[in-house]
Design a protein around this motif. Sequence first.
Motif, PDB file in Angstrom:
ATOM      1  N   THR A 109      -3.488  -6.446   1.677  1.00 45.18           N
ATOM      2  CA  THR A 109      -4.411  -6.175   1.602  1.00 45.18           C
ATOM      3  C   THR A 109      -4.868  -5.096   3.238  1.00 45.18           C
ATOM      4  OG1 THR A 109      -6.419  -5.947   0.295  1.00 45.18           O
ATOM      5  CG2 THR A 109      -7.030  -8.117   1.428  1.00 45.18           C
ATOM      6  N   THR A 160      -4.362  -7.591  -5.733  1.00 47.25           N
ATOM      7  CA  THR A 160      -4.047  -5.811  -5.609  1.00 47.25           C
ATOM      8  C   THR A 160      -3.748  -5.285  -6.405  1.00 47.25           C
ATOM      9  OG1 THR A 160      -2.108  -6.272  -4.730  1.00 47.25           O
ATOM     10  CG2 THR A 160      -3.306  -6.681  -3.017  1.00 47.25           C
ATOM     11  N   SER A 161      -4.143  -3.978  -6.511  1.00 44.23           N
ATOM     12  CA  SER A 161      -3.744  -2.757  -8.236  1.00 44.23           C
ATOM     13  C   SER A 161      -1.994  -2.818  -7.352  1.00 44.23           C
ATOM     14  CB  SER A 161      -4.024  -1.841  -7.114  1.00 44.23           C
ATOM     15  OG  SER A 161      -4.185  -0.799  -5.939  1.00 44.23           O
ATOM     16  N   GLN A 162      -1.329  -2.544  -6.460  1.00 42.83           N
ATOM     17  CA  GLN A 162       0.146  -2.667  -6.913  1.00 42.83           C
ATOM     18  C   GLN A 162       0.819  -3.714  -7.418  1.00 42.83           C
ATOM     19  OE1 GLN A 162       1.760  -3.882  -2.725  1.00 42.83           O
ATOM     20  NE2 GLN A 162       3.808  -2.294  -3.738  1.00 42.83           N
ATOM     21  N   GLN A 200      -4.804   0.908  -4.115  1.00 41.85           N
ATOM     22  CA  GLN A 200      -5.934   1.577  -4.314  1.00 41.85           C
ATOM     23  C   GLN A 200      -7.263   0.131  -3.894  1.00 41.85           C
ATOM     24  OE1 GLN A 200      -3.170   2.580  -6.577  1.00 41.85           O
ATOM     25  NE2 GLN A 200      -3.351   3.735  -5.672  1.00 41.85           N
ATOM     26  N   ASP A 237     -11.167   5.154  -5.124  1.00 47.99           N
ATOM     27  CA  ASP A 237     -11.298   5.197  -6.958  1.00 47.99           C
ATOM     28  C   ASP A 237     -12.711   5.469  -7.505  1.00 47.99           C
ATOM     29  OD1 ASP A 237      -8.161   6.843  -7.744  1.00 47.99           O
ATOM     30  OD2 ASP A 237      -7.711   4.480  -8.086  1.00 47.99           O
ATOM     31  N   GLU A 285      -4.341   3.095   2.353  1.00 44.55           N
ATOM     32  CA  GLU A 285      -4.267   2.766   1.336  1.00 44.55           C
ATOM     33  C   GLU A 285      -2.658   4.318   1.748  1.00 44.55           C
ATOM     34  OE1 GLU A 285      -7.427   3.734  -1.939  1.00 44.55           O
ATOM     35  OE2 GLU A 285      -6.674   5.108  -1.639  1.00 44.55           O
ATOM     36  N   SER A 303     -10.838  -0.720  -2.692  1.00 44.31           N
ATOM     37  CA  SER A 303     -11.985  -0.757  -3.629  1.00 44.31           C
ATOM     38  C   SER A 303     -13.266  -0.558  -2.575  1.00 44.31           C
ATOM     39  CB  SER A 303     -12.779  -1.909  -4.749  1.00 44.31           C
ATOM     40  OG  SER A 303     -13.019  -3.193  -3.053  1.00 44.31           O
ATOM     41  N   GLY A 334      -0.594  -7.497  -8.476  1.00 47.10           N
ATOM     42  CA  GLY A 334      -1.881  -7.627  -9.401  1.00 47.10           C
ATOM     43  C   GLY A 334      -1.473  -8.848  -8.836  1.00 47.10           C
TER      44      GLY A 334
END
Length: 586
Positions: free
Chosen positions: A39, A137-139, A85, A66, A79, A87, A141
Motif C-alpha cells: 500500500t 488492501t482492496s486487492q 483502491q 472511491d 493506484e 482512501s 484483503g
Amino acid sequence: MAKQTKYIIVSGGVISGIGKGIIASSTGLLLKTLGLTVTSIKIDPYLNIDAGTLSPLDHGEVFVLDDGGEVDLDLGNYERYLSVQLSRDNNITTGKIYREVIEKERRGDYLGKTVQVVPHITNAIQDWVERVGRVPTSQNGRIPDVCIVELGGTVGDIESAPFIEAMRQFQFRVGHDNFCLIHVSLVPVVGAVGEQKTKPTQASVRDLRGLGLSPDILACRSATPFEEGIREKLSMFCQVRPEQVFSVHDCESLYHVPILLRKQGIIDVLTERLKLNKLSISGELQGEGDALWAQWREFARRRARDLEVTTIAVVGKYTYLTDSYISVVKALEHASLNVNRKIEISWVEASDLEESSAQKDPLKYHEAWQRLCAADGILVPGGFGERGVEGKVLAAKWAREHNVPYLGICLGLQVAVIEFARHVAGLPTAHSAEFRENCDTPVVVFMPEIDRTTMGGTMRLGSRPTKFQGTSFAQNSKIRQLYGSVDEVNERHRHRYEVNPERVDELEAKGMHFVGRDADTGERMEILELESHPYFVAVQYHPEYLTRPLSPSPPFLGLLLAASGQLDSYLSGAGIAADVDTKLKM
C-alpha cells in the motif's frame, strides 16, 4: 504476535518535482512482483485539508478516490502501478494533521498539557502512518506487507520539518528491520563536455543526516547513465555501499523505470535491508507476482516499439501544464498500447478555437483549428469556469458533423449536450447554468443537493453506480459493449452540475441517447451516445481515474479503437489487429 508492516520512506532533495512518485510507485510494483501486498501513503506538507480547492495550473491534477477523497495526483500513480483502491486517509496533509490535533485539544484529550509540534504533531503523524499502513488492501484483503510513504516537498523545506522529525522518531518506533529510506536526488549534467556533478546530492544527503535520517538507498536522477566512478564517489561521500546507489536516468518511458531499478538490483537491496525473505508468501501470490512482471515487461516493450501513430486532440483550458490532465494522458497511453498504437496527443487550448481568438491572435486561431481538424479523434476533458467553453462546444460540433471519434468527460459531456441542443434540437439559446445563471434554455443545471456556500469537498464525489437503460439502443450501444455488456458500472465522479432532466426527452427525440443513468433515481444522465456516428460518447464521471496500464478504461479504449479504425472489428469479436493477439488483463 501481530504482523508488522514494513515501511519504505521516499524523500527528495535538491529540487522539487524530481520524480519521487514514480520511484515510489515503481518500488511498490517490484515488491508486488515478489508476491507481497503493498500500500502507499502520500504526505503533502501544505496547509490545505485536501487538494480539492487547488488550481490544476498550480498543483497539477486533482485525483479523486472511491470514497470521494480529493487528493494529490501521485495517488493516481500508486493506484495505477499497484492496482489498489486507496482512501482519503492515504493522503496526509499538514492541514489534516493540525485539524486532528486541534480537535483533540478542544475536546480536552491532552488533559491540560501544552500542545506542541513535538510531541503532539509528530505523534499524530506517526499514528496516522501506522494506522493506514495496517489497513487491509482492496486487492486481496490482506494487511500490507509493505507500506511506501512518499514525503512530499524537498528536504530542508520549513513546512516539511515536522514530517521529517516524525519519520526520524518513527524509525525507532517500528524498528530497524522495518524501516528503509530511499532518497531521490539529482545528478545534473553541466558544462560543454556534459560532466555529471555529485555535489548537489552530497549536500542533500548531508542535510538529511543533519535532521536525523540516513538514506539506505540513493536514487539519483540524471539525463544520462552514471559515468565511470560516479557511483563510487556518491557511495564514498554519502556513506552508502555502491550497490545501494541507483542511476535513474532518462528512459524510453516511465514504464521502463521498474525495469531499470530491477536490473540494478534494488530487489536484492530491499530484501536484505528489510529481511523480506523472512516473510511468509504463498505460492499462489508468488505466481501472481511472476505473471505481473511478465505482463509489465510486455507492456513496456510495446511502449518502446515503433508503432503506428494515432493522434488525439485534447481540447482543454489547462493545456499549458499537462500534469493538469495526467490521468487523461495515462488513460490514452494505456488504451493506445493495448490496441497496438502509439498515442500522439495534440494539445488544443479551447479558447484558441473561438471567434474572439481569430481577432486577437489569428495565427493561434488557425493553428488550433489545424490541430483539431488533423486529429484522428477528439477528447474534451473536465474543467471548471467559463473560459474556453465555447471553444469546447465548437470541438464537439466538429466531431459530430464530421464523424470524428469523440469522447467527452464531465464538462465534455455537458458541452456536447449544449452543442446538440443548439444545432440539432432547435434550442439556439441553450447553455449551462454554470456560465449563464439566468439563461433562457438551461440544458445543464446546478445539482439540487450541492452546498453553494463552501468550496472544499462539496461536489458529487467518489464512486457511484451507473445503470445502462433498458432501451434497445442502450442495450446494444458501443459503450455498453466496451464495458463487457454489463448492466451497471461503478465510476468516480467530481461535479456540481448535471444535464437538466426536463430537457432529456427533447434531446433523445432528436437522436441523443442517454444510455446510462444513475442507479438510484434514473434521473441523472451519466452516459450519452449518438446514433449513426462512428463513436460519439460522453460520460458525466471521470473514467480516467480507474485506468490501469494492463486494463485500460473502456471509454478511452473505445476512442482509440475508433480513431485507429478497429472498433467495429473489435466489437464483432475479431480482436485487435497486428502484433497483439490477446488483450492484456491483470
